[in-house]
Design a protein around this motif. Structure first.
Motif, PDB file in Angstrom:
ATOM      1  N   MET A 159     -46.680  75.076  -7.048  1.00  0.00           N
ATOM      2  CA  MET A 159     -48.095  74.846  -6.602  1.00  0.00           C
ATOM      3  C   MET A 159     -48.097  75.035  -4.943  1.00  0.00           C
ATOM      4  O   MET A 159     -47.419  74.344  -4.429  1.00  0.00           O
ATOM      5  CB  MET A 159     -48.520  73.521  -6.821  1.00  0.00           C
ATOM      6  N   PRO A 160     -48.791  75.760  -4.477  1.00  0.00           N
ATOM      7  CA  PRO A 160     -48.986  76.290  -3.082  1.00  0.00           C
ATOM      8  C   PRO A 160     -49.931  75.165  -2.247  1.00  0.00           C
ATOM      9  O   PRO A 160     -50.736  74.585  -2.850  1.00  0.00           O
ATOM     10  CB  PRO A 160     -49.779  77.641  -3.127  1.00  0.00           C
ATOM     11  N   GLY A 161     -49.593  75.426  -1.038  1.00  0.00           N
ATOM     12  CA  GLY A 161     -50.680  74.785  -0.031  1.00  0.00           C
ATOM     13  C   GLY A 161     -50.885  73.369  -0.137  1.00  0.00           C
ATOM     14  O   GLY A 161     -51.787  72.760   0.354  1.00  0.00           O
ATOM     15  N   GLY A 162     -49.945  72.499  -0.795  1.00  0.00           N
ATOM     16  CA  GLY A 162     -50.267  71.260  -0.749  1.00  0.00           C
ATOM     17  C   GLY A 162     -50.639  70.778  -2.273  1.00  0.00           C
ATOM     18  O   GLY A 162     -50.873  69.552  -2.338  1.00  0.00           O
ATOM     19  N   GLN A 163     -50.892  71.391  -2.851  1.00  0.00           N
ATOM     20  CA  GLN A 163     -51.679  71.476  -4.361  1.00  0.00           C
ATOM     21  C   GLN A 163     -50.844  70.124  -5.141  1.00  0.00           C
ATOM     22  O   GLN A 163     -51.167  69.350  -5.984  1.00  0.00           O
ATOM     23  CB  GLN A 163     -52.075  72.464  -5.353  1.00  0.00           C
ATOM     24  N   ALA A 164     -49.534  70.479  -4.873  1.00  0.00           N
ATOM     25  CA  ALA A 164     -48.572  69.442  -5.778  1.00  0.00           C
ATOM     26  C   ALA A 164     -48.782  68.084  -5.103  1.00  0.00           C
ATOM     27  O   ALA A 164     -48.701  67.301  -6.036  1.00  0.00           O
ATOM     28  CB  ALA A 164     -46.989  70.039  -5.139  1.00  0.00           C
ATOM     29  N   VAL A 165     -49.013  67.956  -4.105  1.00  0.00           N
ATOM     30  CA  VAL A 165     -49.272  66.466  -3.516  1.00  0.00           C
ATOM     31  C   VAL A 165     -50.413  65.913  -4.235  1.00  0.00           C
ATOM     32  O   VAL A 165     -50.895  64.898  -4.549  1.00  0.00           O
ATOM     33  CB  VAL A 165     -49.578  66.484  -1.821  1.00  0.00           C
ATOM     34  N   LEU A 166     -51.487  66.741  -4.210  1.00  0.00           N
ATOM     35  CA  LEU A 166     -52.914  66.475  -4.807  1.00  0.00           C
ATOM     36  C   LEU A 166     -52.754  66.105  -6.192  1.00  0.00           C
ATOM     37  O   LEU A 166     -53.117  65.083  -6.800  1.00  0.00           O
ATOM     38  CB  LEU A 166     -53.822  67.746  -4.693  1.00  0.00           C
ATOM     39  N   LEU A 167     -51.762  66.904  -6.926  1.00  0.00           N
ATOM     40  CA  LEU A 167     -51.404  66.740  -8.379  1.00  0.00           C
ATOM     41  C   LEU A 167     -50.899  65.342  -8.521  1.00  0.00           C
ATOM     42  O   LEU A 167     -51.051  64.415  -9.400  1.00  0.00           O
ATOM     43  CB  LEU A 167     -50.600  67.834  -9.066  1.00  0.00           C
ATOM     44  N   LYS A 168     -49.978  64.909  -7.673  1.00  0.00           N
ATOM     45  CA  LYS A 168     -48.957  63.720  -7.503  1.00  0.00           C
ATOM     46  C   LYS A 168     -49.974  62.569  -7.187  1.00  0.00           C
ATOM     47  O   LYS A 168     -49.902  61.391  -8.127  1.00  0.00           O
ATOM     48  CB  LYS A 168     -47.812  63.662  -6.674  1.00  0.00           C
ATOM     49  N   GLN A 169     -50.983  62.697  -6.459  1.00  0.00           N
ATOM     50  CA  GLN A 169     -52.099  61.828  -6.350  1.00  0.00           C
ATOM     51  C   GLN A 169     -52.872  61.315  -7.369  1.00  0.00           C
ATOM     52  O   GLN A 169     -53.273  60.261  -7.801  1.00  0.00           O
ATOM     53  CB  GLN A 169     -52.987  61.946  -5.030  1.00  0.00           C
ATOM     54  N   ALA A 170     -53.471  62.559  -8.094  1.00  0.00           N
ATOM     55  CA  ALA A 170     -54.171  62.281  -9.436  1.00  0.00           C
ATOM     56  C   ALA A 170     -53.150  61.707 -10.684  1.00  0.00           C
ATOM     57  O   ALA A 170     -53.838  60.676 -11.035  1.00  0.00           O
ATOM     58  CB  ALA A 170     -54.393  63.912  -9.915  1.00  0.00           C
ATOM     59  N   LEU A 171     -51.984  61.931 -10.733  1.00  0.00           N
ATOM     60  CA  LEU A 171     -51.247  61.404 -11.745  1.00  0.00           C
ATOM     61  C   LEU A 171     -51.023  59.863 -11.297  1.00  0.00           C
ATOM     62  O   LEU A 171     -51.051  58.931 -12.215  1.00  0.00           O
ATOM     63  CB  LEU A 171     -49.794  62.102 -11.675  1.00  0.00           C
ATOM     64  N   ALA A 172     -50.887  59.469  -9.904  1.00  0.00           N
ATOM     65  CA  ALA A 172     -50.904  58.089  -9.632  1.00  0.00           C
ATOM     66  C   ALA A 172     -52.237  57.455  -9.915  1.00  0.00           C
ATOM     67  O   ALA A 172     -52.252  56.283 -10.389  1.00  0.00           O
ATOM     68  CB  ALA A 172     -50.346  58.041  -8.078  1.00  0.00           C
ATOM     69  N   HIS A 173     -53.180  58.329  -9.832  1.00  0.00           N
ATOM     70  CA  HIS A 173     -54.397  57.757  -9.753  1.00  0.00           C
ATOM     71  C   HIS A 173     -54.783  57.470 -11.082  1.00  0.00           C
ATOM     72  O   HIS A 173     -55.532  56.130 -11.488  1.00  0.00           O
ATOM     73  CB  HIS A 173     -55.764  58.556  -9.159  1.00  0.00           C
ATOM     74  N   VAL A 174     -54.287  57.978 -12.232  1.00  0.00           N
ATOM     75  CA  VAL A 174     -54.494  57.718 -13.560  1.00  0.00           C
ATOM     76  C   VAL A 174     -53.381  56.719 -14.125  1.00  0.00           C
ATOM     77  O   VAL A 174     -53.251  56.642 -15.430  1.00  0.00           O
ATOM     78  CB  VAL A 174     -54.816  58.907 -14.467  1.00  0.00           C
ATOM     79  N   GLY A 175     -52.512  56.376 -13.377  1.00  0.00           N
ATOM     80  CA  GLY A 175     -51.292  55.604 -13.769  1.00  0.00           C
ATOM     81  C   GLY A 175     -50.162  56.305 -14.611  1.00  0.00           C
ATOM     82  O   GLY A 175     -49.527  55.653 -15.349  1.00  0.00           O
ATOM     83  N   CYS A 176     -50.127  57.662 -14.629  1.00  0.00           N
ATOM     84  CA  CYS A 176     -49.131  58.476 -14.959  1.00  0.00           C
ATOM     85  C   CYS A 176     -48.024  58.842 -14.044  1.00  0.00           C
ATOM     86  O   CYS A 176     -47.109  59.797 -14.740  1.00  0.00           O
ATOM     87  CB  CYS A 176     -49.647  59.753 -15.692  1.00  0.00           C
ATOM     88  N   LEU A 177     -47.857  58.325 -13.057  1.00  0.00           N
ATOM     89  CA  LEU A 177     -46.786  58.547 -12.034  1.00  0.00           C
ATOM     90  C   LEU A 177     -45.455  57.628 -12.474  1.00  0.00           C
ATOM     91  O   LEU A 177     -45.862  56.559 -12.184  1.00  0.00           O
ATOM     92  CB  LEU A 177     -47.087  58.894 -10.551  1.00  0.00           C
TER      93      LEU A 177
END
Length: 178
Positions: A159-177
Motif C-alpha cells: 500500500m503506497p503513500g501511507g495508506q497502510a497506516v490508514l488501514l491499520k487505523q481502520a482495523l484498530a477503530h473496528v477492534g480488529c487489530l
C-alpha cells in the motif's frame, strides 16, 4: 468571461488542477469497504488493486476528491460507486464523522501520508457494503481479505503513500487489530 457554459461543474482541467494543487490543500474522502456479519462485526476488508502512474501495482483504498459544491456524503457515494460498481450497496454512516483525518504532504516525513502531487486533507470512513462489488474505472481488481490478512505485513507493504497506516487505523477503530 468565457463564451462557453461549463457542462461539468466542479471539475477542473488538468492544468487548473495542477495549479490549484501547487497552492492549496485539496479535500479528499477515503473509504475502507468492509463486509460485516449480522452482529455488525467486520468479517472482511476490500482493497483495490491498481497500477499507479509510475507503473507499480499496489493495493489501495477507495479514494477521491470532493468537488466544488458537493456534499461529503455525495462525494463518498460517488467514489464508492466509481470504484466498486453501481450495485455495491454501500451503507454510508448516518454520522459523517470520519474515523480519522489523514494529511498528505508532497514532502516525505511530515506525516506518515505522502502524495508527491499535492497537500491533501482526507476524511477517512469505514463503509459496510452488502452488494456485488465489481471494480471499475482504473482499478484492476478488488480483493477481500480477513481482518488478520489485511493487517499482515504482506498486504500492508503493498500500500503506497501511507495508506497502510490508514488501514491499520481502520482495523484498530473496528477492534480488529491484534
Amino acid at each position: 468571461m468565457p463564451d462557453t457554459t461549463e457542462s461539468t461543474p466542479g471539475w477542473l482541467s488538468s492544468d487548473e488542477l495542477q495549479l490549484v494543487r501547487a497552492r492549496m490543500p485539496i479535500l479528499y474522502v477515503e473509504a475502507v469497504p468492509v463486509r460485516v456479519d449480522e452482529s455488525g462485526e467486520v468479517t472482511s476488508i476490500g482493497l483495490l488493486l491498481r497500477i499507479g502512474p509510475d507503473g507499480i501495482v499496489s493495493r489501495t483504498l477507495v479514494s477521491g476528491r470532493v468537488l466544488h459544491h458537493e456534499r461529503v456524503r455525495d462525494a463518498l457515494l460517488r467514489h464508492l460507486e466509481k470504484d466498486l460498481g453501481p450495485v455495491a450497496l454501500p451503507r454510508v454512516p448516518a454520522s459523517l464523522q470520519p474515523f480519522t483525518v489523514a494529511e498528505y504532504f508532497p514532502t516525505l516525513g511530515i506525516t506518515p501520508f505522502h502524495d508527491p502531487r499535492q497537500h491533501a486533507v482526507s476524511l477517512a470512513y469505514i463503509v459496510p457494503v452488502s452488494g456485488d462489488c465489481r471494480p471499475r474505472q482504473d482499478a484492476l481488481d478488488l480483493e477481500w481479505f480477513s481482518p488478520q490478512e489485511a493487517g499482515s505485513t504482506v498486504v500492508l507493504d503493498d500500500m503506497p503513500g501511507g495508506q497502510a497506516v490508514l488501514l491499520k487505523q481502520a482495523l484498530a477503530h473496528v477492534g480488529c487489530l491484534s
